[in-house]
Design an enzyme around this catalytic site. Sequence first.
Site: not given
Lengths: 656, 656
Positions: A157, A190, A322, A436, A438, A440
């Site tokens: 952060s 990533g 259902r 959380t 990009e 938090d």
Amino acid sequence: MATTADAASESAYRPPTVDVAELRRVLDGKYAEVRDLVRTNLAEHAAVLDEAETMSRAEFRERVKDLVVTMAATGQTGMGFPEEYGGGGDLGASIAAFETLAYGDLSVLVKVGVQFGLFGGAILMLGTKRHHDAYLEDVIAGRLMGCFAMTESGHGSNVQALGTTATYDSDRDEFVISTPDDVARKDYIGNAALHAHAAVVFAQLEVDGEGHGVHAFVVPIRRDGDLLPGIRVEDDGLKMGLNGVDNGRLWFDGVRVPRDNLLNRFADVTDEGCYQSPIENPDKRFFTMLGTLVQGRVCVGGAGINAAKVALTLAVRYAVRRRQFYATSPDEEELLLDYGLHQRRLLPLLAENYALHFAQEVAALRLHDVFSLDPDEDEDEKARRELESRAAGTKALGTWHATRAIQECREACGGAGYLAVNRFAALKADTDVFTTFEGDNHVLLQLVAKGLLTDYASDFEDLDQLGMVRFVAELALETVIERTAAHKLLERIKDVLPGGDDGWDQEAGLLDPNYQLAMLRFREEHTLSGVARRLKRGVDEGLNPGEVFSAAQDHVIAAARAHVERLVLEAFVDKTATLPDGDVKVALDLLCDLYALSTIERDRAWFMEHGRLTSARSKAITRGVNDLCRKVRPIAVDLVDAYAVPSELLRSPDLL
Amino acid sequence: MATTADAASESAYRPPTVDVAELRRVLDGKYAEVRDLVRTNLAEHAAVLDEAETMSRAEFRERVKDLVVTMAATGQTGMGFPEEYGGGGDLGASIAAFETLAYGDLSVLVKVGVQFGLFGGAILMLGTKRHHDAYLEDVIAGRLMGCFAMTESGHGSNVQALGTTATYDSDRDEFVISTPDDVARKDYIGNAALHAHAAVVFAQLEVDGEGHGVHAFVVPIRRDGDLLPGIRVEDDGLKMGLNGVDNGRLWFDGVRVPRDNLLNRFADVTDEGCYQSPIENPDKRFFTMLGTLVQGRVCVGGAGINAAKVALTLAVRYAVRRRQFYATSPDEEELLLDYGLHQRRLLPLLAENYALHFAQEVAALRLHDVFSLDPDEDEDEKARRELESRAAGTKALGTWHATRAIQECREACGGAGYLAVNRFAALKADTDVFTTFEGDNHVLLQLVAKGLLTDYASDFEDLDQLGMVRFVAELALETVIERTAAHKLLERIKDVLPGGDDGWDQEAGLLDPNYQLAMLRFREEHTLSGVARRLKRGVDEGLNPGEVFSAAQDHVIAAARAHVERLVLEAFVDKTATLPDGDVKVALDLLCDLYALSTIERDRAWFMEHGRLTSARSKAITRGVNDLCRKVRPIAVDLVDAYAVPSELLRSPDLL
């Protein structure tokens, strides 16, 4: 079909007949064509949803990479880049394309985000022509795969405090990138574990012994698949979800890059080896750089909102197929969606999803407008700050919505919802990190609050918490309170309420958007001025500003949330106001009312505590929500069908 | 360490010094030894947590099966069976052992539950001596693996309506088990895909052309690993979690079993081929059979509560290690747990976990008592019904708590929480189904409400929804309302409140358990009588009872939840009342207050709407929760350490 109960209480009610295609056009908006391109691409490659479950992790990562490159060839992933490099030159289109990707496998989405949004976006936004010329064409084509090496194990952060260093070596005119210790290793990155050839590395720049704060550098990390000298990589291993993305850790051991590799739009080292930047204040410089990356947040918010649409589509369709238990008839079990509780569980979430969809549309539009200005033009600082705040808030609410909606939809599908083939497994696991990464969500809402408290004054926006609390307490409290003063607000709001002064308390007005917005505005401004007062009081009492802030933190977050919820409702109300009269408008008005009333209902304790709801009216709001749920019930399937999630992507043989 | 802010507002406060071992003894209670045996077994086999991530699904299923058999050999899994068959003869011990298993891999837990709880439990509870003699020894040793074939694709909640048939063939003195269509296939059946040799099959019994409702039969399905004739099995495939359990579908094509295979404790077919049962009413018979299986619900509730302890342990320990942002000091970043919001996110959940732990202890104890009576003795019907209701309610709240707590803890650990090695991935995925299996939580809360509305009158308990609504509306409303009449309740409660009539509204009493309990009791009884009136009004107006029920369903669920929350608080208050004075008691009193006030806070809108809270007092409750969070902060680590989750099971190199 209205039920008997409806008929008794609301004999006049006839549900609108929704033209699904028309509603879909409203949702798809300006970028319908782009969204359809993505839908087609996803449907064509829908097999990846099965492959995610059958392939080994290694195979699946390769499959996802290949798909990303394949999609890049359709132009789908490069829409936000300048046309001269093969992009589409339309940022708004790029957001629309990205959002729609959330209907499919989310490893593909995240890998696209890493490659084109984060890596490519950083080069575009933080670099200058020399970087654009050198990299963008290859990035857009997916030939140059890259990663975005910002987060470290020790700092996620608070990235301003990260530990990686970039020291300028004037002798060789190079930067030396180093990882001083293990908490400064880049983490969760990533594309880092396998596929990235290069990284945009965020590091503390030091020139001539002087620190200048965090800057970004293009650092080659692999050649022909082999790591370059000085680069160490560790795989982050199995994750809860998104296992088609190769997240990893990076260490740099004195890695040298030419001076040109500094992404130098906002700061540079001159030929003479001197640091220079048009932005003098290092905090402001840092946040200006970060601010250009706001697109990532807009994208993730949109991804959450769109992933939730898949879950809502499945749960609503299942609920009209259902049956379970004999309820109204002894001969046939009851459809799930005819139970009041089931309506309560799903339909307010559906309304919230629509509301967030339109709020996201506004955020994407603003992003497009702000960034479509010539980047070197004098920019409207405040518009940028407001955009950052809106993006942060929409991302937080959109991704929390996704987590909540997907969970509720899974539970509403019972045991069938637990089987992977019915999609919830991947939807839950893959979207979980959205809240959380990009940013938090709680940190983002604090950012929103900070913007509100400082009225987006850029000089103060960059302050840390201590500075912010002192600023609010000592310098600007009067302004904040003046701006948000409840008595002034009441004057303003009274004018728009149908009953004037008594408008707050007339049941007739419950479905009046002016009333609904007035409620949310009152809450927002009252909460905000309350926070300001509380901070000031604490500091006046001589307490540590950090502790004052910590004690008021739930209040701070509540103020931010109140603000964002008001923006979301405003977006929905504004949207329906533009629609021509007709059944689609009637349907969206119902949903908008449902969103507004269920939002007020959820916080009705606050409204009672602050004299804006009587007990009687509070109960009336709950009745109103129930009533709206019954009215939305007959059109619920149309509402999810208008999302137009391609049937290939729904899978779910047990649900549909 | 008290912070400055604490010192200013609460100069007298010194946090208790918690003796973790002593607190652990309080939590472990009567069955400390059993819990320690399981802890030791789990720690010894902790490698399964890694294997769950590295093995193929097929390998992992075998591994889990082997572990289950290995654990069976320690006596851990057979504690609830009679000693004469190798069991431990102590149902309470069996619950304690099962709960504690939730610290480890949850496929192991669920497979244990299927084999010993569901399959073995059905034979024990629904069978008679001939079945016990034939099967139990092998079941307990894990030599005879079995499955519990109740749920069908078409019927999960409403199992009374399932489709599988068992037709008595008097010529051959056999039952013929058949699956009439695909919706009647048994589905999600643990152990069915691979390991079960036998199934307890629930089917509609037909004798001589007459239907007698659902009964249970022991049906061999495999010999030496091969399926027997007439049995078809399909693997349920990949699931969201619990992939070490081989769930599958079963079809029966005219499968014949001897007459003896009917589990005949509550009904039998005589030598003469006649159906007979001591329980005349078929509904009552069915619910009596189901009622004996209540143990499964108690177990799942306990599993959820204990799985949440792992998540809370990780998140709390991480929060006293992880620092982010400079807040109170410019030199050192702030510990997460020193942020007010972080306390707000974790500590009320910690308090709720403790509360549920003690409520679960009561449920397990009641179960032990009720079922330790000689099964053929005349039983106290009402005690059984109350137990079923308590088990249903604790299961619902305990498993929702698990879902919520694990989610919040994951988010509170940021990106690190997303890596599988840090445990949240499996915790989330594996526990997710807890809210809908062994009874969907909403259906269970309806069961609770039904019990309350009918005062557990067994003759009416068995009614379906239509019958229940009519019953409440037409026959018993006066009784229900009389019993729950708000004015009588107020009289009773006034007596226990310190300020008498004004006791509701004195801030001094906020931490008085009598006040807290009075609030929850008032809510419970007021909500319940409100539901009764609403049902009656609807029926009086001539509406379809099913629709009346549907419209009031959120109200019904709210009444049930209010009831269960009262039971939970009562359990916590009762527990702390038994403790000797000292710091452990002080600590638990703090937690109990935090649970009580945050429960009231969450529903403070309701209390305001019903005149039990003024705005001022409502705000005081929010302040009280914040204040309690600050007081619990210094002992938070001790509180999670007392859970005594073996360190081998925590893994989480990034968090601890």
